[in-house]
Motif scaffolding. Structure first.
Motif, PDB file in Angstrom:
ATOM      1  N   GLY A 110       0.814  -1.208   0.000  1.00  9.86           N
ATOM      2  CA  GLY A 110       0.000   0.000   0.000  1.00  9.86           C
ATOM      3  C   GLY A 110       0.845   1.255   0.000  1.00  9.86           C
ATOM      4  O   GLY A 110       2.080   1.214   0.040  1.00  9.86           O
ATOM      5  N   PRO A 111       0.202   2.417  -0.021  1.00  7.71           N
ATOM      6  CA  PRO A 111       0.928   3.691  -0.099  1.00  7.71           C
ATOM      7  C   PRO A 111       1.517   4.110   1.240  1.00  7.71           C
ATOM      8  O   PRO A 111       1.237   3.515   2.280  1.00  7.71           O
ATOM      9  CB  PRO A 111      -0.175   4.668  -0.527  1.00  7.71           C
ATOM     10  N   VAL A 112       2.322   5.151   1.188  1.00  7.64           N
ATOM     11  CA  VAL A 112       2.716   5.876   2.387  1.00  7.64           C
ATOM     12  C   VAL A 112       1.642   6.936   2.603  1.00  7.64           C
ATOM     13  O   VAL A 112       1.424   7.792   1.741  1.00  7.64           O
ATOM     14  CB  VAL A 112       4.097   6.534   2.222  1.00  7.64           C
ATOM     15  N   VAL A 113       0.940   6.861   3.728  1.00  6.72           N
ATOM     16  CA  VAL A 113      -0.212   7.738   3.972  1.00  6.72           C
ATOM     17  C   VAL A 113       0.169   8.867   4.920  1.00  6.72           C
ATOM     18  O   VAL A 113       0.702   8.616   6.011  1.00  6.72           O
ATOM     19  CB  VAL A 113      -1.400   6.940   4.555  1.00  6.72           C
ATOM     20  N   ILE A 114      -0.093  10.090   4.497  1.00  8.41           N
ATOM     21  CA  ILE A 114       0.102  11.256   5.365  1.00  8.41           C
ATOM     22  C   ILE A 114      -1.169  11.450   6.178  1.00  8.41           C
ATOM     23  O   ILE A 114      -2.245  11.682   5.622  1.00  8.41           O
ATOM     24  CB  ILE A 114       0.416  12.510   4.531  1.00  8.41           C
ATOM     25  N   ALA A 115      -1.042  11.350   7.495  1.00  7.53           N
ATOM     26  CA  ALA A 115      -2.218  11.377   8.360  1.00  7.53           C
ATOM     27  C   ALA A 115      -2.635  12.783   8.763  1.00  7.53           C
ATOM     28  O   ALA A 115      -3.750  12.989   9.223  1.00  7.53           O
ATOM     29  CB  ALA A 115      -1.970  10.537   9.607  1.00  7.53           C
ATOM     30  N   ASP A 116      -1.747  13.773   8.625  1.00  4.00           N
ATOM     31  CA  ASP A 116      -2.060  15.140   9.035  1.00  4.00           C
ATOM     32  C   ASP A 116      -2.848  15.870   7.954  1.00  4.00           C
ATOM     33  O   ASP A 116      -2.547  15.748   6.760  1.00  4.00           O
ATOM     34  CB  ASP A 116      -0.774  15.917   9.319  1.00  4.00           C
ATOM     35  N   GLU A 143       4.057   9.739  -7.044  1.00  5.91           N
ATOM     36  CA  GLU A 143       2.657  10.065  -7.306  1.00  5.91           C
ATOM     37  C   GLU A 143       1.940  10.386  -5.999  1.00  5.91           C
ATOM     38  O   GLU A 143       2.164   9.745  -4.974  1.00  5.91           O
ATOM     39  CB  GLU A 143       1.971   8.878  -7.984  1.00  5.91           C
ATOM     40  N   VAL A 144       1.061  11.391  -6.040  1.00 13.71           N
ATOM     41  CA  VAL A 144       0.217  11.735  -4.895  1.00 13.71           C
ATOM     42  C   VAL A 144      -1.231  11.466  -5.292  1.00 13.71           C
ATOM     43  O   VAL A 144      -1.684  11.901  -6.347  1.00 13.71           O
ATOM     44  CB  VAL A 144       0.373  13.208  -4.496  1.00 13.71           C
ATOM     45  N   ARG A 145      -1.945  10.762  -4.431  1.00 14.66           N
ATOM     46  CA  ARG A 145      -3.347  10.446  -4.727  1.00 14.66           C
ATOM     47  C   ARG A 145      -4.167  10.469  -3.446  1.00 14.66           C
ATOM     48  O   ARG A 145      -3.629  10.596  -2.342  1.00 14.66           O
ATOM     49  CB  ARG A 145      -3.465   9.084  -5.412  1.00 14.66           C
ATOM     50  N   ALA A 146      -5.470  10.320  -3.618  1.00 15.88           N
ATOM     51  CA  ALA A 146      -6.364  10.292  -2.469  1.00 15.88           C
ATOM     52  C   ALA A 146      -6.266   8.958  -1.743  1.00 15.88           C
ATOM     53  O   ALA A 146      -6.129   7.898  -2.390  1.00 15.88           O
ATOM     54  CB  ALA A 146      -7.801  10.528  -2.918  1.00 15.88           C
ATOM     55  N   ALA A 147      -6.320   9.008  -0.421  1.00 16.52           N
ATOM     56  CA  ALA A 147      -6.360   7.780   0.367  1.00 16.52           C
ATOM     57  C   ALA A 147      -7.697   7.087   0.132  1.00 16.52           C
ATOM     58  O   ALA A 147      -8.748   7.733   0.078  1.00 16.52           O
ATOM     59  CB  ALA A 147      -6.184   8.106   1.840  1.00 16.52           C
ATOM     60  N   ARG A 148      -7.650   5.768  -0.026  1.00 21.85           N
ATOM     61  CA  ARG A 148      -8.849   4.995  -0.314  1.00 21.85           C
ATOM     62  C   ARG A 148      -9.321   4.272   0.937  1.00 21.85           C
ATOM     63  O   ARG A 148      -8.522   3.654   1.642  1.00 21.85           O
ATOM     64  CB  ARG A 148      -8.569   3.982  -1.422  1.00 21.85           C
ATOM     65  N   GLU A 149     -10.607   4.349   1.174  1.00 21.74           N
ATOM     66  CA  GLU A 149     -11.179   3.718   2.356  1.00 21.74           C
ATOM     67  C   GLU A 149     -10.950   2.213   2.308  1.00 21.74           C
ATOM     68  O   GLU A 149     -11.195   1.552   1.297  1.00 21.74           O
ATOM     69  CB  GLU A 149     -12.678   3.999   2.430  1.00 21.74           C
ATOM     70  N   GLY A 150     -10.443   1.664   3.408  1.00 22.20           N
ATOM     71  CA  GLY A 150     -10.258   0.227   3.510  1.00 22.20           C
ATOM     72  C   GLY A 150      -8.921  -0.284   3.027  1.00 22.20           C
ATOM     73  O   GLY A 150      -8.582  -1.448   3.266  1.00 22.20           O
ATOM     74  N   GLU A 151      -8.117   0.548   2.337  1.00 25.03           N
ATOM     75  CA  GLU A 151      -6.827   0.060   1.865  1.00 25.03           C
ATOM     76  C   GLU A 151      -5.825   0.007   3.011  1.00 25.03           C
ATOM     77  O   GLU A 151      -5.907   0.768   3.975  1.00 25.03           O
ATOM     78  CB  GLU A 151      -6.294   0.918   0.725  1.00 25.03           C
ATOM     79  N   THR A 152      -4.874  -0.895   2.903  1.00 24.28           N
ATOM     80  CA  THR A 152      -3.851  -1.055   3.931  1.00 24.28           C
ATOM     81  C   THR A 152      -2.619  -0.273   3.536  1.00 24.28           C
ATOM     82  O   THR A 152      -2.038  -0.508   2.467  1.00 24.28           O
ATOM     83  CB  THR A 152      -3.491  -2.528   4.112  1.00 24.28           C
ATOM     84  N   ALA A 153      -2.224   0.650   4.369  1.00 25.59           N
ATOM     85  CA  ALA A 153      -1.038   1.453   4.099  1.00 25.59           C
ATOM     86  C   ALA A 153       0.223   0.675   4.439  1.00 25.59           C
ATOM     87  O   ALA A 153       0.216  -0.210   5.305  1.00 25.59           O
ATOM     88  CB  ALA A 153      -1.089   2.742   4.906  1.00 25.59           C
ATOM     89  N   LEU A 202      -2.988   6.076  18.516  1.00 25.33           N
ATOM     90  CA  LEU A 202      -2.546   5.860  17.139  1.00 25.33           C
ATOM     91  C   LEU A 202      -1.302   4.980  17.110  1.00 25.33           C
ATOM     92  O   LEU A 202      -1.217   4.024  16.337  1.00 25.33           O
ATOM     93  CB  LEU A 202      -2.255   7.212  16.470  1.00 25.33           C
ATOM     94  N   VAL A 203      -0.336   5.297  17.973  1.00 23.40           N
ATOM     95  CA  VAL A 203       0.913   4.526  18.003  1.00 23.40           C
ATOM     96  C   VAL A 203       0.644   3.073  18.370  1.00 23.40           C
ATOM     97  O   VAL A 203       1.230   2.152  17.813  1.00 23.40           O
ATOM     98  CB  VAL A 203       1.903   5.172  18.997  1.00 23.40           C
ATOM     99  N   GLN A 204      -0.274   2.840  19.323  1.00 25.11           N
ATOM    100  CA  GLN A 204      -0.504   1.492  19.834  1.00 25.11           C
ATOM    101  C   GLN A 204      -1.439   0.660  18.955  1.00 25.11           C
ATOM    102  O   GLN A 204      -1.369  -0.567  18.976  1.00 25.11           O
ATOM    103  CB  GLN A 204      -1.098   1.567  21.246  1.00 25.11           C
ATOM    104  N   HIS A 205      -2.326   1.298  18.200  1.00 26.32           N
ATOM    105  CA  HIS A 205      -3.380   0.526  17.541  1.00 26.32           C
ATOM    106  C   HIS A 205      -3.492   0.721  16.040  1.00 26.32           C
ATOM    107  O   HIS A 205      -4.409   0.180  15.420  1.00 26.32           O
ATOM    108  CB  HIS A 205      -4.728   0.848  18.195  1.00 26.32           C
ATOM    109  N   ALA A 206      -2.630   1.492  15.425  1.00 25.75           N
ATOM    110  CA  ALA A 206      -2.679   1.663  13.979  1.00 25.75           C
ATOM    111  C   ALA A 206      -2.484   0.314  13.293  1.00 25.75           C
ATOM    112  O   ALA A 206      -1.743  -0.541  13.769  1.00 25.75           O
ATOM    113  CB  ALA A 206      -1.616   2.646  13.522  1.00 25.75           C
ATOM    114  N   PRO A 207      -3.141   0.096  12.133  1.00 25.90           N
ATOM    115  CA  PRO A 207      -3.042  -1.192  11.450  1.00 25.90           C
ATOM    116  C   PRO A 207      -1.759  -1.384  10.661  1.00 25.90           C
ATOM    117  O   PRO A 207      -1.581  -2.402   9.993  1.00 25.90           O
ATOM    118  CB  PRO A 207      -4.266  -1.161  10.501  1.00 25.90           C
ATOM    119  N   CYS A 208      -0.858  -0.417  10.722  1.00 18.43           N
ATOM    120  CA  CYS A 208       0.415  -0.512  10.003  1.00 18.43           C
ATOM    121  C   CYS A 208       1.461   0.254  10.815  1.00 18.43           C
ATOM    122  O   CYS A 208       1.128   0.953  11.772  1.00 18.43           O
ATOM    123  CB  CYS A 208       0.281   0.082   8.600  1.00 18.43           C
ATOM    124  N   PRO A 209       2.734   0.157  10.445  1.00 17.17           N
ATOM    125  CA  PRO A 209       3.740   0.959  11.140  1.00 17.17           C
ATOM    126  C   PRO A 209       3.429   2.460  11.056  1.00 17.17           C
ATOM    127  O   PRO A 209       2.869   2.939  10.069  1.00 17.17           O
ATOM    128  CB  PRO A 209       5.039   0.621  10.395  1.00 17.17           C
TER     129      PRO A 209
END
Length: 228
Positions: free
Chosen positions: A146-152, A189-199, A215-222
């Motif tokens: 999956g992508p690298v997701v910017i959370a901010d 490439e920069v794109r929109a985050a997709r619901e349900g995808e795994t980063a 967030l640190v303890q329960h995020a589904p990815c690093p």
């Protein structure tokens, strides 16, 4: 060269952190420091008793370093053994590091209140970016990462630089909730985050607000925590 620092405690959770730290060291062509801390938890004790505990800590550190040397492709590996709190030592080492990588047990609420979170403390106080890797065992190698997701919503330059750097090294896209607000950088490439995808990695800023331990303890990815 500034190293990658790995917090290693011998648990299955630190195996994932070791895999990620080696990845970073290989991609960045930097050395790796495997760090382990120990302390006597029961008050006063005979020197002989403490020596036994130190010997056990030395074995844990040796095992982590040997795993890194046997797995890493040409990565220079050194060790750091510290008597005292692990979180404090990792923050100290972060002052001269390019990146700190730690594992997270994902503790439930009560144990986290009692024990605190080493990962959360280091992420909040380190002097360099910190990647918190969750879960036990080796990291799986996804066929379609999956992508690298910017959370901010309004990422600063540190978050943008780190996210695009990781994406470029790993040949991934960058995703965000509102990609129109994020200037593209060469080759990524920069794109929109997709619901349900795994980063592959979630990047969040440290500056100006406390790090969200949930967030640190329960995020589904690093999770990468970046900034001052």
């Amino acid at each position: 060269m500034t190293p990658i620092v790995l917090g290693y405690d011998g648990s299955d959770f630190s195996v994932q952190a070791l895999d990620w730290a080696l990845d970073e060291a290989e991609l960045r062509r930097l050395p790796l420091v495997v760090a382990h801390a120990w302390q006597w938890p029961y008050g006063d004790a005979a020197d002989e008793d403490k020596a036994h505990l130190r010997k056990a800590a030395e074995h844990v550190l040796w095992h982590g370093a040997e795993c890194a040397r046997s797995t890493g492709a040409g990565v220079q590996v050194t060790t750091d053994l510290y008597e005292g709190p692990a979180a404090r030592r990792l923050v100290e080492l972060s002052a001269d590091a390019a990146l700190v990588v730690v594992g997270s047990r994902g503790l439930s609420e009560l144990p986290r209140r009692v024990l605190g979170s080493v990962a959360g403390y280091v992420a909040a106080n380190a002097r360099c970016p910190v990647i918190v890797v969750r879960g036990p065992g080796p990291l799986p190698a996804p066929v379609n990462p999956g992508p690298v997701v910017i959370a901010d919503d309004e990422p600063d330059d540190a978050v943008l630089g780190f996210a695009f750097g990781e994406a470029a090294m790993r040949q991934l896209t960058v995703a965000a909730a509102d990609p129109g607000r994020i200037p593209a950088r060469p080759g990524v490439e920069v794109r929109a985050a997709r619901e349900g995808e795994t980063a592959t990695l979630l990047v969040v800023g440290r500056a100006g607000r406390p790090v969200d331990d949930t967030l640190v303890q329960h995020a589904p990815c690093p999770v990468a925590v970046v900034g001052g």
